[in-house]
Design a protein around this motif. Structure first.
Motif, mmCIF file in Angstrom:
data_model
loop_
_atom_site.group_PDB
_atom_site.id
_atom_site.type_symbol
_atom_site.label_atom_id
_atom_site.label_comp_id
_atom_site.label_asym_id
_atom_site.label_seq_id
_atom_site.Cartn_x
_atom_site.Cartn_y
_atom_site.Cartn_z
ATOM 1 N N LYS A 71 0.833 -1.206 0.000
ATOM 2 C CA LYS A 71 0.000 0.000 0.000
ATOM 3 C C LYS A 71 0.872 1.262 0.000
ATOM 4 C CE LYS A 71 -3.953 2.107 2.256
ATOM 5 N NZ LYS A 71 -4.064 2.876 3.464
ATOM 6 N N LEU A 94 -3.685 -6.942 -0.502
ATOM 7 C CA LEU A 94 -3.536 -5.530 -0.870
ATOM 8 C C LEU A 94 -4.819 -5.019 -1.516
ATOM 9 C CD1 LEU A 94 -1.819 -2.971 -1.347
ATOM 10 C CD2 LEU A 94 -0.973 -4.051 -3.445
ATOM 11 N N ARG A 97 -7.179 -3.038 0.501
ATOM 12 C CA ARG A 97 -6.698 -1.737 0.976
ATOM 13 C C ARG A 97 -6.774 -0.666 -0.100
ATOM 14 N NH1 ARG A 97 -5.555 -6.474 3.597
ATOM 15 N NH2 ARG A 97 -4.432 -6.173 5.528
ATOM 16 N N LEU A 98 -7.066 -1.062 -1.342
ATOM 17 C CA LEU A 98 -7.067 -0.142 -2.475
ATOM 18 C C LEU A 98 -8.325 -0.317 -3.319
ATOM 19 C CD1 LEU A 98 -3.443 -0.894 -3.740
ATOM 20 C CD2 LEU A 98 -4.131 1.092 -2.414
#
Length: 176
Positions: A71, A94, A97-98
């Motif tokens: 991140k 990941l 988180r995005l």
């Protein structure tokens, strides 16, 4: 019959993480749809201490790969990717988180909580995080916009070579 506008250019992010005696080292390359580099970043070695290992327990690797390394690299890069490809399936968290789809190159070992996906841009096949299996259509559409000469596994060799060169210059020993 109306003619659709061709999709614009695409940027791909390639993330790898190496585990070494000095710690975990992340490398991140953003390319255009032809595989040409736009931006490269790497982290300094991250070495969790015993207290962190005890407190994070079985979630330590996910924390290191997704939060601390992945991140951070993506957010500090000015060239924004449309898709992130990793050669480390353990980095797939990941995606949570995005707001960018994340896929991993399929490995020989079985990876829990993943959904396999095939595409002509890689002979190895891809993995999606099972929680985001609905990204498959978007990922396929994005990959269809990538030049046919691009193999999704190839940029990882360039990243490793760049990391080796950075080591020679001492870049990996200072704060990024």
């Amino acid at each position: 019959m109306s003619q659709s506008t061709p999709p614009g250019p695409i940027n791909l992010g390639f993330l790898t993480v190496l585990q070494e005696p000095s710690g975990w080292l992340g490398g991140y390359l953003v390319t255009n749809g032809w595989g040409r580099p736009l931006e490269f970043r790497l982290t300094t070695a991250v070495q969790p201490n015993r207290i962190q290992a005890a407190l994070y327990g079985p979630t330590l690797t996910e924390y290191l790969l997704a939060d601390l390394i992945g991140k951070t690299l993506v957010e500090k890069t000015s060239a924004k990717p449309d898709l992130i490809v990793t050669d480390i399936p353990a980095a797939l968290p990941l995606r949570s988180r995005l707001e960018i789809p994340v896929v991993a190159l399929r490995s020989q070992t079985s990876i829990p909580e993943t959904t396999p996906m095939d595409h002509s841009r890689t002979s190895a096949g891809l993995l999606l995080p099972a929680r985001f299996a609905t990204d498959a259509q978007t990922v396929a559409e994005l990959l269809d916009r990538v030049d046919t000469a691009v193999d999704l596994g190839e940029p990882f060799a360039r990243i490793r070579e760049a990391i080796a060169e950075a080591r020679k210059m001492g870049v990996t020993n200072r704060a990024a």
